[in-house]
Design an enzyme around this catalytic site. Structure first.
Site, PDB file in Angstrom:
ATOM      1  N   GLN A  40      52.545 -79.511   0.969  1.00 45.22           N
ATOM      2  CA  GLN A  40      52.099 -79.963  -0.339  1.00 45.22           C
ATOM      3  C   GLN A  40      50.585 -79.948  -0.501  1.00 45.22           C
ATOM      4  O   GLN A  40      50.093 -79.953  -1.630  1.00 45.22           O
ATOM      5  CB  GLN A  40      52.646 -81.363  -0.612  1.00 45.22           C
ATOM      6  CG  GLN A  40      54.158 -81.386  -0.762  1.00 45.22           C
ATOM      7  CD  GLN A  40      54.698 -82.765  -1.057  1.00 45.22           C
ATOM      8  OE1 GLN A  40      54.972 -83.545  -0.156  1.00 45.22           O
ATOM      9  NE2 GLN A  40      54.852 -83.085  -2.326  1.00 45.22           N
ATOM     10  N   ARG A  97      49.045 -91.138   6.811  1.00 44.13           N
ATOM     11  CA  ARG A  97      50.286 -90.466   7.189  1.00 44.13           C
ATOM     12  C   ARG A  97      50.228 -89.021   6.689  1.00 44.13           C
ATOM     13  O   ARG A  97      50.081 -88.774   5.495  1.00 44.13           O
ATOM     14  CB  ARG A  97      51.498 -91.175   6.588  1.00 44.13           C
ATOM     15  CG  ARG A  97      52.802 -90.484   6.968  1.00 44.13           C
ATOM     16  CD  ARG A  97      54.020 -91.092   6.289  1.00 44.13           C
ATOM     17  NE  ARG A  97      55.168 -90.211   6.539  1.00 44.13           N
ATOM     18  CZ  ARG A  97      56.130 -89.963   5.676  1.00 44.13           C
ATOM     19  NH1 ARG A  97      56.127 -90.534   4.487  1.00 44.13           N
ATOM     20  NH2 ARG A  97      57.110 -89.144   5.990  1.00 44.13           N
ATOM     21  N   ASN A 328      60.966 -94.887   2.436  1.00 46.37           N
ATOM     22  CA  ASN A 328      60.399 -94.338   1.207  1.00 46.37           C
ATOM     23  C   ASN A 328      61.203 -94.893   0.041  1.00 46.37           C
ATOM     24  O   ASN A 328      62.417 -94.711  -0.024  1.00 46.37           O
ATOM     25  CB  ASN A 328      60.480 -92.810   1.191  1.00 46.37           C
ATOM     26  CG  ASN A 328      59.657 -92.164   2.293  1.00 46.37           C
ATOM     27  OD1 ASN A 328      59.003 -92.823   3.072  1.00 46.37           O
ATOM     28  ND2 ASN A 328      59.697 -90.850   2.342  1.00 46.37           N
ATOM     29  N   TRP A 440      52.093 -93.199  -1.887  1.00 41.80           N
ATOM     30  CA  TRP A 440      52.256 -91.771  -2.138  1.00 41.80           C
ATOM     31  C   TRP A 440      51.674 -91.489  -3.527  1.00 41.80           C
ATOM     32  O   TRP A 440      52.169 -92.009  -4.505  1.00 41.80           O
ATOM     33  CB  TRP A 440      53.728 -91.364  -2.095  1.00 41.80           C
ATOM     34  CG  TRP A 440      53.858 -89.882  -2.266  1.00 41.80           C
ATOM     35  CD1 TRP A 440      53.971 -89.188  -3.447  1.00 41.80           C
ATOM     36  CD2 TRP A 440      53.830 -88.897  -1.218  1.00 41.80           C
ATOM     37  NE1 TRP A 440      54.011 -87.841  -3.208  1.00 41.80           N
ATOM     38  CE2 TRP A 440      53.930 -87.637  -1.849  1.00 41.80           C
ATOM     39  CE3 TRP A 440      53.720 -88.962   0.163  1.00 41.80           C
ATOM     40  CZ2 TRP A 440      53.928 -86.444  -1.126  1.00 41.80           C
ATOM     41  CZ3 TRP A 440      53.723 -87.783   0.874  1.00 41.80           C
ATOM     42  CH2 TRP A 440      53.824 -86.543   0.243  1.00 41.80           C
TER      43      TRP A 440
END
Length: 493
Positions: A40, A97, A328, A440
């Site tokens: 990503q 992370r 998550n 995130w």
């Protein structure tokens, strides 16, 4: 923010016993971080010896990704280590992370193709983090399988557990001295279902009723092998911890009917429990999952269940292969019981007799699946404690998307304040053993099949600029404020 607005961050949620802001702070050793993933952000998809991954192949195929966008350049983090670490320092986080690209280390997926240039890149990242005093949390697999391994069946091939163990061994050996927190797999539920059954993610397969179960079966064994490898070979001298990052919505019964209440429990058991139960409990799938898939298979005229079986020795190897629980979480769904009409189609989506919906009153992010429901996170954390005990939990992803370039991003500011505050409630009031929180995402990035139209970053990235300029949004400042000060009463601000 005035006192009334602060008490109820979202107008949609104003139950004083549930939604009022809790003033307080997290423990001093609470691990604050942000998260990204290799495909990503890195770009550099074919440089310095890197081999193609399934996401390279998928995004290069016409019509698979929004506007045929790719991660070929993405955020160009391969060439921007210094700026990325500078952003981490600006935020004041203690941890970062990120994931390692398997095909950057082993271009064909196997140890014979070892690529020193890939190792050198991640060593540069780790060295920059070390100088900055930022702890790495490293994911070994964030969905970018080497294409050469997909060519022999990918995660539906049992041999993938062996290849993954070899890859993990290389990473533990090369980087383990600087890494104390490892995650084997990110969101196994998503990449198995979307990649091997629905076909909306790489490798784009539609093996309905079988693909996700077969791929999930292999990756659970692969995770266990890697955990034992670390435990036997590296733990004594590297002193790290290894686990897996599960993803889960909170599943709320749509009505007070007993059927919907049971369906909500079933939804959690057959999504989070699919992967968490084998690892955290007894090495096997939940009994409820085995029962439902077997029954659906029988109704389809099959003589055996579509869900594979672990041997007794495999169950013993899998059980207990965790040092913490990575979670998550983004959203909540309402659950209704809905029996599937016959004859049934073979599909994991139809195996558990549920229907998922959202409430139109819930605030919405740019992603169609992401409604903003802070109280669901607290309930999910409580469910995990109830079912899996006092396991240490790191929230390894939490955030929301927006569309377009918005530096102010007021909705995301509210999202972080509300969600992090319910984590505080879960920790201080409910006694959930939450050890850290990773937002995130650090920056806008390639959002898989959605390309660059959904933006999760607390730093905006200008993808039209050749330098991929990064600019902090208001949510970056709000997140840094929470890290530093927690939730102080208004009179103390």
């Amino acid at each position: 923010m005035d006192k009334a607005a602060e008490k109820f961050i979202f107008d949609a949620f104003h139950d004083p016993g549930r939604d009022a802001l809790l003033h307080g702070k997290f423990p001093g050793d609470f691990l604050w971080g942000v998260a990204t993933a290799s495909y990503q952000i890195e770009g550099a998809w074919d440089v310095d010896g890197k081999g193609p991954s399934v996401w390279d192949s998928f995004s290069h195929s016409e019509g698979k990704v929004y506007q045929n966008q790719t991660g070929d350049v993405a955020c160009d983090s391969y060439n921007k280590i210094e700026r990325d670490v500078e952003m981490l320092k600006e935020l004041g986080v203690k941890a970062y992370r990120f994931s390692i690209s398997w095909s950057r280390i082993l271009p064909t997926g196997t140890v014979e193709s070892f690529n020193q240039a890939g190792v050198d890149y991640y060593n540069r990242v780790l060295s920059a983090l070390e100088v900055a005093g930022i702890e790495p949390m490293v994911t070994l697999y964030h969905w970018d399988l080497p294409q050469a391994l997909q060519d022999i069946g990918g995660w539906e091939n049992d041999m993938m557990a062996v290849y993954f163990s070899d890859y993990a061994d290389k990473c533990f050996r090369e980087f383990g001295a600087k890494i104390k927190l490892w995650i084997t797999f990110n969101e196994p539920l998503v990449f198995t279902t979307h990649g091997y059954e629905i076909g909306s993610h790489a490798p784009g397969l539609k093996h309905s009723g079988y693909g996700a179960y077969r791929a999930g079966h292999t990756l659970i064994k692969a995770h266990a092998q890697a955990w034992h490898l670390y435990d036997d070979k590296y733990r004594s001298r590297q002193q790290g911890k290894v686990s897996i990052a599960f993803n889960s919505d909170w599943f709320e019964p749509k009505t007070d009917s007993e059927k919907d209440k049971v369906a909500a429990q079933r939804a959690a058991t057959l999504s989070l429990g699919w992967f968490a139960h084998p690892v955290l409990v007894n090495g096997d799938y939940p009994e409820l999952m085995k029962e439902y898939v077997a029954n659906a298979s029988r109704l389809q005229g099959l003589s055996t269940s579509r869900l594979p079986q672990f041997s007794e020795s495999e169950k013993k190897t899998i059980a207990g292969t965790f040092d913490f629980l990575g979670l998550n979480h983004y959203t909540t769904s309402y659950v209704s019981h809905k029996a599937t009409a016959h004859p049934r189609v073979a599909s994991f989506m139809l195996d558990c007799d549920i229907e998922l919906t959202k409430d139109d009153a819930w605030p919405k992010a740019a992603s169609s699946w992401l409604s903003i429901v802070p109280w669901g996170m607290r309930r999910l954390l409580g469910w995990i404690k109830e079912h899996y005990g006092d396991v240490p939990i790191y929230i390894t992803e939490n955030g929301m998307s927006q569309s377009g370039m918005d530096i102010k991003d007021e909705l995301r500011v509210k999202y972080f304040k509300a969600y992090i505050n319910v984590v505080l409630k879960a920790h201080l009031i409910d006694g959930v053993n939450v050890k850290g929180y990773f937002a995130w995402s650090l920056m806008d990035n390639f959002e898989w099949a959605q390309g660059y139209r959904e933006k999760f970053g607390i730093y905006e990235v200008n993808f039209e600029h050749p330098e991929r300029l990064r600019t902090p949004r208001e949510s970056a400042k709000a997140f840094a404020e929470i890290i530093n000060n927690g939730f102080k009463p208004p009179e103390e601000k």
